[in-house]
Design a protein around this motif. Structure first.
Motif, mmCIF file in Angstrom:
data_model
loop_
_atom_site.group_PDB
_atom_site.id
_atom_site.type_symbol
_atom_site.label_atom_id
_atom_site.label_comp_id
_atom_site.label_asym_id
_atom_site.label_seq_id
_atom_site.Cartn_x
_atom_site.Cartn_y
_atom_site.Cartn_z
ATOM 1 N N SER A 166 -77.327 74.878 61.825
ATOM 2 C CA SER A 166 -77.953 73.743 62.519
ATOM 3 C C SER A 166 -78.353 74.097 63.958
ATOM 4 O O SER A 166 -79.177 73.423 64.544
ATOM 5 C CB SER A 166 -77.076 72.500 62.450
ATOM 6 O OG SER A 166 -75.729 72.834 62.318
ATOM 7 N N HIS A 209 -78.154 71.551 52.542
ATOM 8 C CA HIS A 209 -76.980 72.000 53.290
ATOM 9 C C HIS A 209 -75.948 72.547 52.315
ATOM 10 O O HIS A 209 -75.922 72.166 51.150
ATOM 11 C CB HIS A 209 -76.426 70.788 54.058
ATOM 12 C CG HIS A 209 -75.282 71.102 54.967
ATOM 13 N ND1 HIS A 209 -73.977 71.022 54.553
ATOM 14 C CD2 HIS A 209 -75.241 71.494 56.268
ATOM 15 C CE1 HIS A 209 -73.188 71.350 55.563
ATOM 16 N NE2 HIS A 209 -73.925 71.643 56.616
ATOM 17 N N THR A 210 -75.079 73.417 52.816
ATOM 18 C CA THR A 210 -74.096 74.079 51.946
ATOM 19 C C THR A 210 -73.215 73.086 51.170
ATOM 20 O O THR A 210 -72.885 73.321 50.013
ATOM 21 C CB THR A 210 -73.230 75.070 52.778
ATOM 22 O OG1 THR A 210 -72.381 75.780 51.917
ATOM 23 C CG2 THR A 210 -72.392 74.381 53.851
ATOM 24 N N SER A 279 -67.300 68.810 56.364
ATOM 25 C CA SER A 279 -68.477 68.963 57.235
ATOM 26 C C SER A 279 -68.255 68.406 58.630
ATOM 27 O O SER A 279 -68.980 68.749 59.553
ATOM 28 C CB SER A 279 -69.761 68.342 56.660
ATOM 29 O OG SER A 279 -70.158 69.048 55.527
ATOM 30 N N ALA A 280 -67.288 67.520 58.781
ATOM 31 C CA ALA A 280 -66.932 66.979 60.090
ATOM 32 C C ALA A 280 -65.506 66.463 59.957
ATOM 33 O O ALA A 280 -65.038 66.235 58.835
ATOM 34 C CB ALA A 280 -67.899 65.851 60.458
ATOM 35 N N PRO A 281 -64.809 66.286 61.091
ATOM 36 C CA PRO A 281 -63.403 65.878 60.972
ATOM 37 C C PRO A 281 -63.224 64.453 60.453
ATOM 38 O O PRO A 281 -63.901 63.531 60.893
ATOM 39 C CB PRO A 281 -62.872 65.993 62.406
ATOM 40 C CG PRO A 281 -64.054 66.124 63.290
ATOM 41 C CD PRO A 281 -65.215 66.561 62.474
ATOM 42 N N GLU A 300 -59.137 66.713 52.187
ATOM 43 C CA GLU A 300 -60.028 67.273 53.209
ATOM 44 C C GLU A 300 -60.050 68.785 53.124
ATOM 45 O O GLU A 300 -59.016 69.427 52.937
ATOM 46 C CB GLU A 300 -59.600 66.827 54.609
ATOM 47 C CG GLU A 300 -60.613 67.275 55.659
ATOM 48 C CD GLU A 300 -60.393 66.698 57.040
ATOM 49 O OE1 GLU A 300 -59.353 66.053 57.263
ATOM 50 O OE2 GLU A 300 -61.270 66.915 57.904
ATOM 51 N N ARG A 301 -61.241 69.335 53.253
ATOM 52 C CA ARG A 301 -61.410 70.788 53.227
ATOM 53 C C ARG A 301 -62.308 71.208 54.379
ATOM 54 O O ARG A 301 -62.952 70.373 55.010
ATOM 55 C CB ARG A 301 -61.942 71.231 51.853
ATOM 56 C CG ARG A 301 -63.433 71.372 51.731
ATOM 57 C CD ARG A 301 -64.208 70.110 51.983
ATOM 58 N NE ARG A 301 -65.641 70.238 51.892
ATOM 59 C CZ ARG A 301 -66.454 70.658 52.867
ATOM 60 N NH1 ARG A 301 -66.010 71.027 54.015
ATOM 61 N NH2 ARG A 301 -67.742 70.693 52.689
ATOM 62 N N TYR A 302 -62.352 72.513 54.627
ATOM 63 C CA TYR A 302 -63.094 73.008 55.792
ATOM 64 C C TYR A 302 -63.930 74.235 55.408
ATOM 65 O O TYR A 302 -63.448 75.133 54.729
ATOM 66 C CB TYR A 302 -62.097 73.367 56.897
ATOM 67 C CG TYR A 302 -62.581 74.375 57.905
ATOM 68 C CD1 TYR A 302 -63.462 73.995 58.921
ATOM 69 C CD2 TYR A 302 -62.173 75.708 57.854
ATOM 70 C CE1 TYR A 302 -63.917 74.919 59.858
ATOM 71 C CE2 TYR A 302 -62.620 76.635 58.785
ATOM 72 C CZ TYR A 302 -63.486 76.229 59.783
ATOM 73 O OH TYR A 302 -63.937 77.142 60.702
ATOM 74 N N GLY A 303 -65.159 74.205 55.852
ATOM 75 C CA GLY A 303 -66.015 75.363 55.613
ATOM 76 C C GLY A 303 -67.194 75.334 56.549
ATOM 77 O O GLY A 303 -67.266 74.488 57.434
ATOM 78 N N MET A 304 -68.090 76.248 56.349
ATOM 79 C CA MET A 304 -69.295 76.275 57.167
ATOM 80 C C MET A 304 -70.394 77.055 56.443
ATOM 81 O O MET A 304 -70.130 77.748 55.460
ATOM 82 C CB MET A 304 -69.001 76.867 58.541
ATOM 83 C CG MET A 304 -68.458 78.268 58.517
ATOM 84 S SD MET A 304 -67.599 78.691 60.053
ATOM 85 C CE MET A 304 -68.818 78.268 61.265
ATOM 86 N N THR A 305 -71.613 76.936 56.959
ATOM 87 C CA THR A 305 -72.763 77.575 56.325
ATOM 88 C C THR A 305 -72.492 79.054 56.067
ATOM 89 O O THR A 305 -72.795 79.564 54.982
ATOM 90 C CB THR A 305 -73.998 77.405 57.245
ATOM 91 O OG1 THR A 305 -74.189 76.012 57.469
ATOM 92 C CG2 THR A 305 -75.240 78.009 56.634
ATOM 93 N N VAL A 324 -56.933 70.482 57.539
ATOM 94 C CA VAL A 324 -57.918 70.890 56.526
ATOM 95 C C VAL A 324 -57.247 71.748 55.459
ATOM 96 O O VAL A 324 -57.918 72.428 54.681
ATOM 97 C CB VAL A 324 -59.125 71.608 57.164
ATOM 98 C CG1 VAL A 324 -59.910 70.632 58.031
ATOM 99 C CG2 VAL A 324 -58.692 72.823 57.979
ATOM 100 N N ASP A 386 -64.744 77.978 65.691
ATOM 101 C CA ASP A 386 -63.884 76.794 65.668
ATOM 102 C C ASP A 386 -62.525 77.131 66.257
ATOM 103 O O ASP A 386 -61.949 78.180 65.939
ATOM 104 C CB ASP A 386 -63.670 76.304 64.223
ATOM 105 C CG ASP A 386 -64.913 75.656 63.666
ATOM 106 O OD1 ASP A 386 -65.517 74.829 64.377
ATOM 107 O OD2 ASP A 386 -65.307 75.985 62.533
ATOM 108 N N ARG A 401 -65.075 72.679 68.084
ATOM 109 C CA ARG A 401 -65.889 73.873 68.287
ATOM 110 C C ARG A 401 -65.533 74.487 69.648
ATOM 111 O O ARG A 401 -65.326 73.761 70.626
ATOM 112 C CB ARG A 401 -67.392 73.531 68.284
ATOM 113 C CG ARG A 401 -67.940 72.975 66.993
ATOM 114 C CD ARG A 401 -67.990 73.972 65.872
ATOM 115 N NE ARG A 401 -68.925 75.071 66.099
ATOM 116 C CZ ARG A 401 -68.872 76.214 65.395
ATOM 117 N NH1 ARG A 401 -67.933 76.397 64.487
ATOM 118 N NH2 ARG A 401 -69.750 77.170 65.625
ATOM 119 N N LYS A 492 -71.973 64.875 61.616
ATOM 120 C CA LYS A 492 -71.399 65.556 62.789
ATOM 121 C C LYS A 492 -71.882 64.877 64.065
ATOM 122 O O LYS A 492 -73.089 64.673 64.226
ATOM 123 C CB LYS A 492 -71.868 67.009 62.833
ATOM 124 C CG LYS A 492 -71.290 67.888 61.762
ATOM 125 C CD LYS A 492 -71.738 69.330 62.063
ATOM 126 C CE LYS A 492 -72.029 70.091 60.802
ATOM 127 N NZ LYS A 492 -70.870 70.470 60.047
#
Ligand code: AMP
Length: 509
Positions: A166, A209-210, A279-281, A300-305, A324, A386, A401, A492
């Motif tokens: 982004s 988006h992913t 994708s956001a908290p 809840e899970r956490y990842g990124m592109t 997460v 992060d 971030r 976000k």
């Protein structure tokens, strides 16, 4: 062996035959057999349009089942899928086409003239359109094309997709994702979240988006489950879909909006087995409220592109609000001191830069070797940007971030810590804490607050309420009230926008 991800999907598609793959609320349906045949036709058309293995296919279209089939057909011929946010302007598209040099650009029918002009400037040889009713010039070409029945041979490390980040600072970077990256992550998530053929996923995320494209669609494709495919998030439509659905993948705003509706009850969600968020908290408060209302603990899970998904709360076991979860199988994490830059793990419990390694981690940034070198280390760890800590049970907490960290008077202030205290005030719906340039402190901690409907607060009330809870250097120097925080389509909060908006407030202080 063919490592083309489509090969894995095709095996499942054949196996599932007349089972349902995708349905829309408007009643459009593709069985797995239909979808497989259709990808062959689209693949044939792409080849006739001159798309070769390794070529990029850039796509900026509205969400539709055919857009997913186009993604699959692109994989099938060994080309590289490049989805673009429908919100991007002509200038932005010019940058992406110039940078990625796709062999084909597929746009919305209404955008054709503008797209042709951009394509001419960027030497993109072919532009086609795809509408939401299986219409457009790409579909005309598909009708005439001979089907391609093969699956192009691909190695594990060949590119399957490029997703532009982004890019809140500087130019957007094209994250290069391989067949192995996507394949390993979809299998790992399907197992971790216990997806089976019986699942029916309510899909209301964007597909550029992913999260909506890979996490949601690939998990369904590797398990042979089905997608209930909505053009966008709409509370009424989600509520109508829940009695027949089994799972929902959402961003936090899905859940805060659902919670505002009285129809959200244990009875409504009785058929649902899984709600995920990312994708956001997700605030601990939303997590707890959702559980109280429905009996379901959001996972809840956490990842990124760049990395696909890295951590997840467990399916069985404690889903801990505000965390997460644990690293997914095969994913390694470490928390290091960003200032030291030595990438050595910090003692457990300390906040630092989160770094990840695993088969999910991307191959690098497209045509940006320097950026790749800086963020994807020689030992394979990717510097996520992060800030995080790992608690004594191994659960990861994302603090925010790195670039959102506020440094005031030489002290680090983690916005999340301040936001949590503000959010706990009974009048407050949510808040965002940012650092704004300050002549004495370097940055001044600044809070932007949204109140609950009908509530009133003054700046002094917030300052007073925080005084007993936070050290002086963490307390906001200014508090502003707004009707809503600026958010992107993934939910976000756009902190850069807030920093720009308030950038001068301390200049004459
Ligand atoms: P994107 O590349 O657009 O998917 O954005 C990835 C970023 O979103 C991550 O680096 C995190 O900052 C943030 N993010 C994703 N999932 C979560 C989560 N569950 N909690 C907090 N932040 C998240």
């Amino acid at each position: 062996m063919n490592h083309n991800l489509f090969h894995t999907f095709a095996t499942k598609m054949q196996e599932r035959g007349t089972a349902n793959f995708i349905t829309t609320p408007e009643g459009k349906t593709y069985t797995y057999a239909d979808a497989l045949a259709r990808t062959g036709r689209i693949a044939g058309a792409l080849q006739e349009l001159g798309v070769q293995p390794g070529d990029r296919v850039a796509v900026q279209v509205d969400k539709s089942p055919e857009a997913i089939l186009l993604y699959l057909a692109t994989l099938r011929i060994g080309a590289v899928y490049l989805p673009l946010n429908t919100g991007y302007t002509a200038d932005e598209i010019g940058y992406f086409l110039g940078d990625a040099e796709p062999a084909l650009f597929v746009c919305q029918p209404v955008a054709l003239e503008a797209a042709k002009a951009i394509a001419a400037e960027t030497n993109c040889p072919c532009v086609k359109t795809l509408g939401t009713n299986a219409d457009g010039s790409l579909m005309d070409a598909v009708e005439k094309a001979a089907a391609y029945d093969g699956i192009e041979q691909r190695a594990e490390d060949d590119l399957a997709a490029i997703l532009y980040t982004s890019g809140t600072t500087g130019r957007s970077k094209g994250a290069m994702l391989t067949h192995k990256n996507l394949g390993s992550n979809s299998k790992s998530l399907a197992e971790a979240w216990r997806f089976t053929e019986k699942d029916r996923l309510i899909h209301a995320l964007p597909i550029f988006h992913t999260h909506g494209l890979f996490v949601a669609c690939n998990v369904i494709l590797v398990t042979g489950a089905s997608l209930y495919f909505m053009s966008r998030f709409d509370v009424d439509a989600i509520i109508a879909a829940m009695p027949e659905g089994t799972s929902l993948m959402g961003v936090p705003t899905f859940y805060t909006r659902l919670l505002q509706d009285d129809r959200l009850t244990p009875e409504l969600t009785a058929n649902m087995r899984l709600f995920t968020s990312g994708s956001a908290p997700l605030t601990a408060e939303t997590h707890q409220q959702f559980e109280q209302r429905t009996g379901h603990a959001i996972l809840e899970r956490y990842g990124m592109t760049e990395t696909n998904m890295n951590t997840s709360n467990p399916y069985d076991g404690d889903r801990i609000a505000g965390t997460v979860g644990l690293p997914l199988p095969g994913v390694e994490i470490r928390v290091t001191n960003p200032e030291a830059g030595d990438h050595q793990p910090l003692p457990q419990g300390e906040i630092g830069m989160l770094e990840v390694r695993g088969p999910n981690v991307f191959k690098g940034y497209w045509r940006m070797p320097e950026k790749t070198k800086a963020e994807l280390l020689e030992d394979g760890f990717f510097v996520t940007g992060d800030l995080a800590l790992v608690d004594e049970r191994g659960y990861v907490q994302i603090v925010g971030r790195d670039k959102d960290l506020v440094i005031s008077g030489g002290f680090n202030v983690y916005p999340k810590e301040v936001e949590q205290v503000i959010d706990a005030m009974p009048e407050v719906m949510e808040s965002a804490v940012i650092g704004v340039s300050h002549p004495d402190f370097g940055e001044g901690v600044t809070a932007v607050v949204v109140l609950l409907p009908g509530q009133k607060l003054e700046e002094a009330d917030v300052v007073k309420a925080l005084a007993g809870h936070l050290a002086k250097f963490k307390q906001p120097k200014r508090v502003f009230f707004v009707d809503a925080l600026p958010r992107n389509t993934m939910g976000k909060v756009q902190k850069k926008q807030l920093r720009d908006q308030y950038k001068d407030i301390y200049q004459n202080a």
